[in-house]
Scaffold this motif. Sequence first.
Motif, mmCIF file in Angstrom:
data_model
loop_
_atom_site.group_PDB
_atom_site.id
_atom_site.type_symbol
_atom_site.label_atom_id
_atom_site.label_comp_id
_atom_site.label_asym_id
_atom_site.label_seq_id
_atom_site.Cartn_x
_atom_site.Cartn_y
_atom_site.Cartn_z
ATOM 1 N N ALA A 3 0.788 -1.226 0.000
ATOM 2 C CA ALA A 3 0.000 0.000 0.000
ATOM 3 C C ALA A 3 0.824 1.283 0.000
ATOM 4 O O ALA A 3 0.387 2.293 -0.538
ATOM 5 C CB ALA A 3 -0.957 0.012 1.199
ATOM 6 N N ASP A 4 2.015 1.254 0.600
ATOM 7 C CA ASP A 4 2.793 2.491 0.729
ATOM 8 C C ASP A 4 4.282 2.172 0.842
ATOM 9 O O ASP A 4 4.682 1.002 0.833
ATOM 10 C CB ASP A 4 2.314 3.323 1.921
ATOM 11 C CG ASP A 4 2.337 2.561 3.241
ATOM 12 O OD1 ASP A 4 3.146 1.622 3.404
ATOM 13 O OD2 ASP A 4 1.539 2.913 4.130
ATOM 14 N N VAL A 5 5.085 3.231 0.947
ATOM 15 C CA VAL A 5 6.546 3.074 1.008
ATOM 16 C C VAL A 5 6.954 2.214 2.195
ATOM 17 O O VAL A 5 7.804 1.327 2.067
ATOM 18 C CB VAL A 5 7.244 4.462 1.045
ATOM 19 C CG1 VAL A 5 8.727 4.322 1.355
ATOM 20 C CG2 VAL A 5 7.034 5.205 -0.271
ATOM 21 N N ASP A 10 9.313 -2.795 4.084
ATOM 22 C CA ASP A 10 9.269 -3.965 4.976
ATOM 23 C C ASP A 10 9.411 -5.249 4.165
ATOM 24 O O ASP A 10 10.157 -6.159 4.553
ATOM 25 C CB ASP A 10 7.961 -3.996 5.774
ATOM 26 C CG ASP A 10 7.929 -2.997 6.909
ATOM 27 O OD1 ASP A 10 8.996 -2.464 7.288
ATOM 28 O OD2 ASP A 10 6.822 -2.743 7.429
ATOM 29 N N ALA A 11 8.689 -5.322 3.045
ATOM 30 C CA ALA A 11 8.765 -6.520 2.202
ATOM 31 C C ALA A 11 10.179 -6.716 1.669
ATOM 32 O O ALA A 11 10.714 -7.833 1.714
ATOM 33 C CB ALA A 11 7.765 -6.413 1.048
ATOM 34 N N TRP A 12 10.789 -5.658 1.159
ATOM 35 C CA TRP A 12 12.132 -5.774 0.609
ATOM 36 C C TRP A 12 13.166 -6.124 1.678
ATOM 37 O O TRP A 12 14.067 -6.920 1.444
ATOM 38 C CB TRP A 12 12.522 -4.494 -0.127
ATOM 39 C CG TRP A 12 11.908 -4.357 -1.492
ATOM 40 C CD1 TRP A 12 11.608 -5.361 -2.367
ATOM 41 C CD2 TRP A 12 11.553 -3.145 -2.146
ATOM 42 N NE1 TRP A 12 11.078 -4.844 -3.528
ATOM 43 C CE2 TRP A 12 11.035 -3.480 -3.419
ATOM 44 C CE3 TRP A 12 11.610 -1.804 -1.791
ATOM 45 C CZ2 TRP A 12 10.587 -2.528 -4.330
ATOM 46 C CZ3 TRP A 12 11.164 -0.850 -2.692
ATOM 47 C CH2 TRP A 12 10.657 -1.216 -3.955
ATOM 48 N N MET A 13 13.041 -5.530 2.859
ATOM 49 C CA MET A 13 14.013 -5.803 3.916
ATOM 50 C C MET A 13 13.860 -7.216 4.477
ATOM 51 O O MET A 13 14.766 -7.722 5.139
ATOM 52 C CB MET A 13 13.916 -4.758 5.032
ATOM 53 C CG MET A 13 14.413 -3.374 4.611
ATOM 54 S SD MET A 13 16.105 -3.350 3.957
ATOM 55 C CE MET A 13 17.042 -3.715 5.445
ATOM 56 N N ASN A 14 12.738 -7.873 4.202
ATOM 57 C CA ASN A 14 12.537 -9.256 4.632
ATOM 58 C C ASN A 14 12.812 -10.256 3.516
ATOM 59 O O ASN A 14 12.450 -11.424 3.616
ATOM 60 C CB ASN A 14 11.119 -9.434 5.193
ATOM 61 C CG ASN A 14 11.008 -8.844 6.573
ATOM 62 O OD1 ASN A 14 11.693 -9.277 7.494
ATOM 63 N ND2 ASN A 14 10.179 -7.832 6.722
ATOM 64 N N SER A 17 16.105 -11.543 1.240
ATOM 65 C CA SER A 17 17.566 -11.427 1.253
ATOM 66 C C SER A 17 18.125 -10.733 0.012
ATOM 67 O O SER A 17 19.020 -9.895 0.124
ATOM 68 C CB SER A 17 18.212 -12.799 1.439
ATOM 69 O OG SER A 17 17.859 -13.664 0.376
ATOM 70 N N GLY A 18 17.636 -11.049 -1.171
ATOM 71 C CA GLY A 18 18.159 -10.426 -2.386
ATOM 72 C C GLY A 18 17.851 -8.940 -2.478
ATOM 73 O O GLY A 18 18.702 -8.132 -2.854
ATOM 74 N N HIS A 19 16.622 -8.567 -2.112
ATOM 75 C CA HIS A 19 16.238 -7.154 -2.153
ATOM 76 C C HIS A 19 16.989 -6.359 -1.078
ATOM 77 O O HIS A 19 17.456 -5.251 -1.329
ATOM 78 C CB HIS A 19 14.725 -7.019 -1.965
ATOM 79 C CG HIS A 19 13.941 -7.651 -3.069
ATOM 80 N ND1 HIS A 19 13.350 -8.886 -2.936
ATOM 81 C CD2 HIS A 19 13.675 -7.227 -4.324
ATOM 82 C CE1 HIS A 19 12.738 -9.191 -4.062
ATOM 83 N NE2 HIS A 19 12.922 -8.203 -4.935
ATOM 84 N N LYS A 20 17.097 -6.949 0.098
ATOM 85 C CA LYS A 20 17.840 -6.310 1.191
ATOM 86 C C LYS A 20 19.293 -6.092 0.790
ATOM 87 O O LYS A 20 19.874 -5.043 1.083
ATOM 88 C CB LYS A 20 17.749 -7.182 2.443
ATOM 89 C CG LYS A 20 18.440 -6.599 3.654
ATOM 90 C CD LYS A 20 18.242 -7.526 4.857
ATOM 91 C CE LYS A 20 18.898 -6.959 6.101
ATOM 92 N NZ LYS A 20 18.623 -7.818 7.279
ATOM 93 N N ALA A 21 19.873 -7.075 0.087
ATOM 94 C CA ALA A 21 21.265 -6.942 -0.356
ATOM 95 C C ALA A 21 21.434 -5.733 -1.276
ATOM 96 O O ALA A 21 22.451 -5.031 -1.194
ATOM 97 C CB ALA A 21 21.722 -8.220 -1.056
#
Length: 176
Positions: free
Chosen positions: A126-128, A133-137, A139-143
């Motif tokens: 829904a928002d930033v 939160d999704a990306w930080m959870n 591993s590839g996106h967090k990297a």
Amino acid sequence: MKIFRLLLIAMSVVLISACTSGGSGGSGGGGTPPTCTAPSTTGSMQSQMLSSVNYERCMAGVTPALTACANLDDSAQAHSNWMTVNGMFHEEGNLGDPTYSPSQRAEIAGYIGWTAVGENIAYGQADVSAVMDAWMNSSGHKANILNVNYRHLGSAVAYSGSTPYWTQNFGAGGSC
């Protein structure tokens, strides 16, 4: 013997001092942790995204903070638009050709001379705050978010009906 004892005492004082002061970077015992500014929830989506990414980098001790890049914003917007128009959620693809890569899209948007390019995509959040939160959870996106080589950030969102499609483009060495 007296000189040896004085030298030993002096060396002990130096070692104790070095071990308790935290050194010049504040990274050891007694040092001060970095002050990380909480992400902004006001302003443009791009400014909120940049604030959120830099907050995560700061909390992880990653420097430098990223700077906004209009060319990477344009690249991200083109891809978010492409995903909504084509009803596809895919990192490869754009401009009618499914072989376009994130680096090719960045170059088309004017991010020339790059040394590193990366991309995160998501849909439905829904928002930033929710998409971060999704990306930080993941591993590839967090990297990508915490990659020490990146210097620039571009971000975008486009909607298919009420469904948001998010894109982050990361880069280094390119022209903003």
